[in-house]
Design a protein around this motif. Structure first.
Motif, PDB file in Angstrom:
ATOM      1  N   UNK A 192      45.743  34.261  33.240  1.00 49.33           N
ATOM      2  CA  UNK A 192      44.621  33.425  33.406  1.00 49.33           C
ATOM      3  C   UNK A 192      43.531  33.744  32.465  1.00 49.33           C
ATOM      4  N   UNK A 193      43.256  35.355  32.412  1.00 52.32           N
ATOM      5  CA  UNK A 193      42.109  35.763  31.759  1.00 52.32           C
ATOM      6  C   UNK A 193      42.369  35.809  30.358  1.00 52.32           C
ATOM      7  N   UNK A 194      41.450  35.999  29.412  1.00 58.57           N
ATOM      8  CA  UNK A 194      41.658  36.107  27.908  1.00 58.57           C
ATOM      9  C   UNK A 194      41.926  35.070  26.994  1.00 58.57           C
ATOM     10  N   UNK A 195      42.206  33.578  27.671  1.00 64.60           N
ATOM     11  CA  UNK A 195      42.510  32.613  26.955  1.00 64.60           C
ATOM     12  C   UNK A 195      41.200  31.949  26.281  1.00 64.60           C
ATOM     13  N   UNK A 196      41.361  30.657  25.922  1.00 65.56           N
ATOM     14  CA  UNK A 196      40.137  30.001  25.560  1.00 65.56           C
ATOM     15  C   UNK A 196      39.334  29.966  26.811  1.00 65.56           C
ATOM     16  N   UNK A 197      38.141  29.627  26.558  1.00 61.01           N
ATOM     17  CA  UNK A 197      37.294  29.171  27.872  1.00 61.01           C
ATOM     18  C   UNK A 197      37.575  27.980  28.356  1.00 61.01           C
ATOM     19  N   UNK A 198      37.963  27.757  29.581  1.00 61.07           N
ATOM     20  CA  UNK A 198      38.230  26.564  30.422  1.00 61.07           C
ATOM     21  C   UNK A 198      37.319  26.391  31.383  1.00 61.07           C
ATOM     22  N   UNK A 199      37.781  25.503  32.316  1.00 54.35           N
ATOM     23  CA  UNK A 199      37.341  25.062  33.519  1.00 54.35           C
ATOM     24  C   UNK A 199      36.853  26.238  34.487  1.00 54.35           C
ATOM     25  N   UNK A 200      35.821  26.546  34.950  1.00 59.94           N
ATOM     26  CA  UNK A 200      35.554  27.740  35.745  1.00 59.94           C
ATOM     27  C   UNK A 200      35.532  27.410  37.443  1.00 59.94           C
ATOM     28  N   UNK A 201      36.101  28.060  38.168  1.00 60.50           N
ATOM     29  CA  UNK A 201      36.315  27.719  39.725  1.00 60.50           C
ATOM     30  C   UNK A 201      36.280  29.003  40.699  1.00 60.50           C
ATOM     31  N   UNK A 202      35.997  28.851  41.864  1.00 60.32           N
ATOM     32  CA  UNK A 202      36.224  29.749  42.856  1.00 60.32           C
ATOM     33  C   UNK A 202      37.338  29.596  43.767  1.00 60.32           C
ATOM     34  N   UNK A 203      37.771  30.801  44.438  1.00 53.88           N
ATOM     35  CA  UNK A 203      38.579  30.766  45.261  1.00 53.88           C
ATOM     36  C   UNK A 203      38.217  30.969  46.572  1.00 53.88           C
ATOM     37  N   UNK A 204      38.858  30.173  47.669  1.00 50.30           N
ATOM     38  CA  UNK A 204      38.262  30.423  49.151  1.00 50.30           C
ATOM     39  C   UNK A 204      39.870  30.629  49.899  1.00 50.30           C
ATOM     40  N   UNK A 205      39.948  31.512  50.719  1.00 52.37           N
ATOM     41  CA  UNK A 205      40.852  31.501  51.691  1.00 52.37           C
ATOM     42  C   UNK A 205      40.413  31.869  53.201  1.00 52.37           C
ATOM     43  N   UNK A 206      41.266  31.210  54.063  1.00 48.57           N
ATOM     44  CA  UNK A 206      40.858  31.476  55.454  1.00 48.57           C
ATOM     45  C   UNK A 206      42.158  31.762  56.298  1.00 48.57           C
ATOM     46  N   UNK A 207      42.321  33.050  56.514  1.00 48.80           N
ATOM     47  CA  UNK A 207      43.416  33.715  57.039  1.00 48.80           C
ATOM     48  C   UNK A 207      43.381  33.575  58.560  1.00 48.80           C
ATOM     49  N   UNK A 208      44.078  33.012  59.296  1.00 51.31           N
ATOM     50  CA  UNK A 208      44.118  32.932  60.677  1.00 51.31           C
ATOM     51  C   UNK A 208      45.429  32.985  61.322  1.00 51.31           C
ATOM     52  N   UNK A 209      45.378  32.388  62.620  1.00 50.14           N
ATOM     53  CA  UNK A 209      46.619  32.804  63.505  1.00 50.14           C
ATOM     54  C   UNK A 209      47.865  31.723  62.992  1.00 50.14           C
ATOM     55  N   UNK A 210      47.544  30.666  62.304  1.00 45.42           N
ATOM     56  CA  UNK A 210      48.500  29.881  62.074  1.00 45.42           C
ATOM     57  C   UNK A 210      49.045  29.902  60.496  1.00 45.42           C
ATOM     58  N   UNK A 211      48.557  30.702  59.810  1.00 45.24           N
ATOM     59  CA  UNK A 211      48.749  31.066  58.575  1.00 45.24           C
ATOM     60  C   UNK A 211      47.401  30.699  57.481  1.00 45.24           C
TER      61      UNK A 211
END
Lengths: 346, 346
Positions: free
Chosen positions: A1-20
């Motif tokens: 995913x890195x090193x390619x032409x500049x593209x759209x930028x984002x962020x990743x969010x994760x919530x890890x809990x008792x059901x997955x």
């Protein structure tokens, strides 16, 4: 995913809990994607796409297992980046239940794994109470009571965190779902015995849920998920509360415990806000009304507000702030841990 | 042991609990042994010899395992009959923890096994609450509160049994050792959090017993014997009660719960007696004084008395009454079950 032409930028969010896992990728507002790089169905900038996995992350002898988390995370992130047209993840925030006591392996390995796999170099690891806090109040001073099966209160004046309760169903979690359900079942067996404090209505509900009350110990004690079994009875206590004074008093006591925990962690100052979040909110006005009353009585300086969003919303806000170098929350190894790696490090 | 020349007659009593078996053989008063049959060191008629085994009887899919009980019982009985000179066992009484819910295999197999092995044809199987009752009050109407790790109250007017509590540490056992210890630890973590109801003295005790309080959940929850771990803190609550009002109020609340349970099962009538038995008694006056006060307040008609003896004493009294055909207690499949087999049946 890195090193390619500049593209759209984002962020990743994760919530890890008792059901997955709940996983979100948000397109970062203010960074324009290269025209034409997003697929047709991509969400617009600032919006978020989400995926859910069904398997809770395993806990082993080293605590929460970072490898098992990554196994589930990789396909979800591939799908989300494709859907959103995000080609670069500027930051990630992972909120995990048990992070404070079981997060050693996550702290040691997850930032490196995220850098290697997704090229993400700014990573926040947080207790689920922190993502619940930020989801409910954003980056503002105040206190959040997170009431699900358990109960924990977290507060901050933005220079340090304070927490109260969250000790589990045998030592505390007072006012949480297991506490309410356990109190309701105790009132049921009291009615069966003819002891004071019993409720015939809760006894009838208990027999509907679990069969003959004399068999209740045999239903409950062999289970590994006893707190969840207890919490499963909390909605029945709420159902009874309108007509049954014992059930109503259990919810009133739960509200007092919530206010006690909120008061223990809420900073001084007029700007403090207080919110209730988690599954407890779904019990409705029968619980929320006494909670508002008890909070108003105990925390005269703070304003009680509805939660803005859930813990995944909080993780997304953390990741967005981290991407913009504007994370204005106190760091704490067991609550909020931030790692920034140099480009060559992974 | 049967079929030989007539010798000294005795009864067998067994108390099966969480720490193993206690076994007694009592020489039955009123039946003279043949002269010269008793060894030199035999105990006199009416007296009792005891042995203790260290291994709790296993509980399997069929409940309490009668084969495992017999394995431990046989050598103990051989030794006791030799020591007492008893050559014939007229009756046996076995009190067992968990008998009500886990006693099916015992009911089905133990009387036959005792008849085959020892020639005993009158067998009483009882819940440990029944042997505790008879040990404390004898065959008299009243109520007994048996408070160890758990708590159960049993009462009778001699025509039926009534019981209260005994629901285990998540549903009740209010006022028992685990309840007192759990309440003390909750007060400790409340002090740590700065919530109301905390006790700095109990927090200090908790840290002495279990290490840093933030590690307490990690000490407690992985244990299979959580109720015993909680109960292990009860003596510390008692130690603190003289100087700490929170600890004193925990013991006062325990005393109220005990009186509630006693009142729920105690028969009417001036002749009713009430006694407290079990490990709770060892906490001393700091608990016993409020218990006497609460019992006097709740049960004005009944006389509170010290327990005459322990559950093994009760099992011995049951067996002695059974041998003399004078067992004047109500029968109940889950509390007191009597089997009399004909000579050819075993």
């Amino acid at each position: 995913m890195t090193g390619g032409p500049p593209g759209r930028s984002g962020v990743l969010a994760v919530d890890s809990g008792g059901s997955g896992l709940r996983v979100a990728v948000r397109v970062v507002t203010g960074e324009a994607g290269a025209p034409g790089t997003a697929p047709r169905d991509a969400v617009p900038q600032g919006a978020t796409a989400e995926e859910v996995t069904k398997e809770p992350v395993r806990t082993g002898p080293r605590g929460i297992d970072p490898g098992h988390l990554m196994e589930q995370l990789v396909p979800a992130v591939r799908s989300l980046t494709a859907r959103t047209g995000v080609s670069r993840l500027a930051a990630a925030a992972v909120g995990a239940a048990g992070f404070g006591t079981l997060g050693d392996a996550l702290r040691a390995e997850l930032p490196g794994a995220l850098a290697r796999e997704f090229g993400v170099r700014r990573v926040a690891l947080a207790a689920d109470a922190v993502t619940a806090y930020v989801g409910a109040l954003g980056v503002r001073p105040g206190a959040v009571v997170a009431a699900g099966t358990g109960l924990i209160a977290l507060g901050t004046d933005l220079s340090r965190w304070r927490r109260a309760d969250g000790w589990g169903h045998l030592l505390g979690d007072c006012g949480g779902g297991a506490w309410i359900g356990r109190s309701g079942l105790e009132a049921a067996v009291r009615a069966h015995d003819g002891r004071p404090g019993g409720s015939a209505a809760l006894l009838a509900c208990a027999q509907e849920e679990f069969g003959p009350v004399t068999g209740l110990p045999g239903v409950l004690y062999p289970r590994a998920d006893r707190p969840a079994v207890l919490a499963s009875f909390a909605p029945r206590v709420a159902d009874c509360a309108a007509a049954d004074p014992v059930a109503a008093e259990i919810l009133r006591a739960a509200a007092r415990h919530m206010a006690d925990s909120a008061a223990a962690v809420c900073p001084a100052g007029e700007e403090a806000r207080v919110a209730l979040t988690g599954g407890g909110v779904r019990m409705g006005e029968v619980l929320l009304a006494p909670v508002r009353e008890e909070l108003a009585r105990r925390l005269t300086h703070a304003r009680t507000v509805p939660a803005e969003g859930d813990p995944l919303h909080g993780a997304t806000a953390l990741a967005t702030a981290l991407a913009g170098n504007s994370l204005a929350l106190p760091l704490d190894a067991s609550l909020l841990h931030v790692v920034t790696s140099a480009p060559g490090e992974a």
